[in-house]
Write a protein that holds these residues in place. Structure first.
Motif, PDB file in Angstrom:
ATOM      1  N   GLN A 115     -17.728 -30.606  71.661  1.00 12.96           N
ATOM      2  CA  GLN A 115     -16.295 -30.652  71.983  1.00 12.96           C
ATOM      3  C   GLN A 115     -15.369 -30.511  70.781  1.00 12.96           C
ATOM      4  O   GLN A 115     -14.203 -30.877  70.829  1.00 12.96           O
ATOM      5  N   ILE A 116     -15.852 -29.975  69.680  1.00 13.48           N
ATOM      6  CA  ILE A 116     -15.053 -29.872  68.462  1.00 13.48           C
ATOM      7  C   ILE A 116     -13.841 -28.954  68.643  1.00 13.48           C
ATOM      8  O   ILE A 116     -12.812 -29.153  68.019  1.00 13.48           O
ATOM      9  N   ASP A 117     -13.969 -27.957  69.519  1.00 14.62           N
ATOM     10  CA  ASP A 117     -12.863 -27.021  69.742  1.00 14.62           C
ATOM     11  C   ASP A 117     -11.666 -27.668  70.432  1.00 14.62           C
ATOM     12  O   ASP A 117     -10.569 -27.142  70.405  1.00 14.62           O
ATOM     13  N   LYS A 118     -11.874 -28.825  71.052  1.00 18.58           N
ATOM     14  CA  LYS A 118     -10.795 -29.504  71.776  1.00 18.58           C
ATOM     15  C   LYS A 118     -10.082 -30.552  70.921  1.00 18.58           C
ATOM     16  O   LYS A 118      -9.112 -31.154  71.370  1.00 18.58           O
ATOM     17  N   LEU A 119     -10.557 -30.761  69.710  1.00 21.60           N
ATOM     18  CA  LEU A 119      -9.986 -31.814  68.868  1.00 21.60           C
ATOM     19  C   LEU A 119      -8.758 -31.319  68.109  1.00 21.60           C
ATOM     20  O   LEU A 119      -8.737 -30.191  67.640  1.00 21.60           O
ATOM     21  N   PRO A 120      -7.743 -32.168  67.952  1.00 21.62           N
ATOM     22  CA  PRO A 120      -6.575 -31.781  67.165  1.00 21.62           C
ATOM     23  C   PRO A 120      -6.905 -31.742  65.674  1.00 21.62           C
ATOM     24  O   PRO A 120      -7.911 -32.299  65.230  1.00 21.62           O
ATOM     25  N   ALA A 121      -6.062 -31.094  64.905  1.00 23.73           N
ATOM     26  CA  ALA A 121      -6.247 -31.019  63.453  1.00 23.73           C
ATOM     27  C   ALA A 121      -6.275 -32.422  62.863  1.00 23.73           C
ATOM     28  O   ALA A 121      -5.597 -33.328  63.357  1.00 23.73           O
ATOM     29  N   GLY A 122      -7.083 -32.595  61.837  1.00 23.09           N
ATOM     30  CA  GLY A 122      -7.149 -33.901  61.187  1.00 23.09           C
ATOM     31  C   GLY A 122      -8.468 -34.132  60.486  1.00 23.09           C
ATOM     32  O   GLY A 122      -9.295 -33.233  60.361  1.00 23.09           O
ATOM     33  N   ASP A 123      -8.655 -35.359  60.030  1.00 21.92           N
ATOM     34  CA  ASP A 123      -9.866 -35.764  59.332  1.00 21.92           C
ATOM     35  C   ASP A 123     -10.852 -36.371  60.324  1.00 21.92           C
ATOM     36  O   ASP A 123     -10.491 -37.257  61.100  1.00 21.92           O
ATOM     37  N   GLU A 133     -37.231 -51.169  64.151  1.00 15.42           N
ATOM     38  CA  GLU A 133     -37.810 -52.461  64.480  1.00 15.42           C
ATOM     39  C   GLU A 133     -38.595 -52.952  63.264  1.00 15.42           C
ATOM     40  O   GLU A 133     -39.336 -52.195  62.642  1.00 15.42           O
ATOM     41  N   ALA A 134     -38.421 -54.222  62.913  1.00 14.71           N
ATOM     42  CA  ALA A 134     -39.060 -54.822  61.739  1.00 14.71           C
ATOM     43  C   ALA A 134     -38.663 -54.076  60.467  1.00 14.71           C
ATOM     44  O   ALA A 134     -39.420 -54.001  59.510  1.00 14.71           O
ATOM     45  N   GLY A 135     -37.475 -53.497  60.461  1.00 14.89           N
ATOM     46  CA  GLY A 135     -37.010 -52.741  59.302  1.00 14.89           C
ATOM     47  C   GLY A 135     -35.525 -52.898  59.120  1.00 14.89           C
ATOM     48  O   GLY A 135     -34.914 -53.861  59.593  1.00 14.89           O
ATOM     49  N   GLY A 136     -34.931 -51.946  58.478  1.00 16.66           N
ATOM     50  CA  GLY A 136     -33.514 -52.012  58.167  1.00 16.66           C
ATOM     51  C   GLY A 136     -32.653 -51.199  59.116  1.00 16.66           C
ATOM     52  O   GLY A 136     -33.114 -50.657  60.123  1.00 16.66           O
ATOM     53  N   ARG A 137     -31.398 -51.120  58.746  1.00 17.42           N
ATOM     54  CA  ARG A 137     -30.389 -50.383  59.498  1.00 17.42           C
ATOM     55  C   ARG A 137     -29.504 -49.698  58.481  1.00 17.42           C
ATOM     56  O   ARG A 137     -29.192 -50.266  57.437  1.00 17.42           O
ATOM     57  N   GLU A 138     -29.089 -48.463  58.767  1.00 15.28           N
ATOM     58  CA  GLU A 138     -28.242 -47.734  57.826  1.00 15.28           C
ATOM     59  C   GLU A 138     -27.304 -46.800  58.573  1.00 15.28           C
ATOM     60  O   GLU A 138     -27.649 -46.247  59.612  1.00 15.28           O
ATOM     61  N   LEU A 139     -26.116 -46.619  57.999  1.00 18.49           N
ATOM     62  CA  LEU A 139     -25.069 -45.774  58.566  1.00 18.49           C
ATOM     63  C   LEU A 139     -24.631 -44.788  57.488  1.00 18.49           C
ATOM     64  O   LEU A 139     -24.346 -45.197  56.359  1.00 18.49           O
ATOM     65  N   VAL A 140     -24.596 -43.496  57.829  1.00 16.57           N
ATOM     66  CA  VAL A 140     -24.150 -42.459  56.893  1.00 16.57           C
ATOM     67  C   VAL A 140     -23.009 -41.699  57.559  1.00 16.57           C
ATOM     68  O   VAL A 140     -23.110 -41.303  58.719  1.00 16.57           O
ATOM     69  N   ARG A 141     -21.939 -41.487  56.808  1.00 16.80           N
ATOM     70  CA  ARG A 141     -20.775 -40.747  57.304  1.00 16.80           C
ATOM     71  C   ARG A 141     -20.621 -39.447  56.517  1.00 16.80           C
ATOM     72  O   ARG A 141     -20.689 -39.461  55.293  1.00 16.80           O
ATOM     73  N   VAL A 142     -20.403 -38.354  57.246  1.00 16.75           N
ATOM     74  CA  VAL A 142     -20.217 -37.038  56.628  1.00 16.75           C
ATOM     75  C   VAL A 142     -18.835 -36.540  57.034  1.00 16.75           C
ATOM     76  O   VAL A 142     -18.628 -36.110  58.167  1.00 16.75           O
ATOM     77  N   PRO A 143     -17.848 -36.619  56.117  1.00 12.23           N
ATOM     78  CA  PRO A 143     -16.479 -36.215  56.473  1.00 12.23           C
ATOM     79  C   PRO A 143     -16.299 -34.696  56.532  1.00 12.23           C
ATOM     80  O   PRO A 143     -16.966 -33.949  55.825  1.00 12.23           O
ATOM     81  N   PHE A 144     -15.378 -34.267  57.417  1.00 10.02           N
ATOM     82  CA  PHE A 144     -14.976 -32.863  57.504  1.00 10.02           C
ATOM     83  C   PHE A 144     -13.565 -32.799  58.064  1.00 10.02           C
ATOM     84  O   PHE A 144     -13.052 -33.786  58.582  1.00 10.02           O
ATOM     85  N   LYS A 145     -12.922 -31.648  57.926  1.00  5.42           N
ATOM     86  CA  LYS A 145     -11.543 -31.466  58.382  1.00  5.42           C
ATOM     87  C   LYS A 145     -11.463 -30.385  59.449  1.00  5.42           C
ATOM     88  O   LYS A 145     -12.219 -29.430  59.432  1.00  5.42           O
TER      89      LYS A 145
END
Length: 171
Positions: A115-123, A133-145
């Motif tokens: 649905q990227i074509d429906k999004l307004p301009a912005g960040d 399970e029995a491990g860690g958790r991680e979050l990675v963010r990849v910015p685009f405009k």
């Protein structure tokens, strides 16, 4: 002859409607040297900075567990769960999938799902979260405009549960 002109005039309209941005995501699941290894659950979504999820791209979990038992552990993807996971009914067609093995993984998302074509301009950002399970958790963010001005490639890197993450957008 009339049919020929109708097709010639209609094809540009059809092609502009049918063509949309394609997203390709490559992400690495590192091999961890631990006594008890479980494949991570992974969620991917697009969001506008500081706002709820714009669109869910993938939720990878143990989809083969009896009576959808793997879905109960999706809550361990805490950020995903708070933003949109708790409002989903899993498995979700086109979004749910099996966990992935270690190594580089590739997923592609066509215009109907991302649905990227429906999004307004912005960040915006691609967000990928992994929990094990029995491990860690991680979050990675990849910015685009947006809007897109051509093919774009953006990268980020996790430190434990995820390795390199690459987002490629083809308008």
């Amino acid at each position: 002859m009339k049919l020929h002109h109708t097709l010639a005039l209609g094809l540009p309209m059809l092609s502009s409607w049918a063509v949309g941005a394609e997203l390709a995501v490559k992400f690495e699941i590192p091999q961890l040297n631990v006594a008890e290894y479980h494949r991570p659950y992974v969620a991917m979504w697009l969001e506008s900075a500081g706002k709820p999820a714009v669109t869910n791209l993938a939720v990878l979990y143990d989809v083969k567990k009896k009576e959808n038992g793997g879905a109960k552990w999706v809550k361990d993807l805490r950020t995903f769960w708070r933003k949109s996971g708790r409002d989903m009914t899993l498995p979700m067609d086109g979004v749910s999938g099996a966990t992935r093995a270690t190594g580089e993984q590739k997923m592609s998302f066509g215009p109907a799902l991302n649905q990227i074509d429906k999004l307004p301009a912005g960040d915006y950002q691609l967000v990928i979260e992994a929990a094990r399970e029995a491990g860690g958790r991680e979050l990675v963010r990849v910015p685009f405009k947006l809007p897109l001005s051509g093919k774009q490639t953006h990268t980020a890197r996790g430190q434990e549960e995820l390795g390199a993450v690459t987002l490629q957008i083809n308008p």
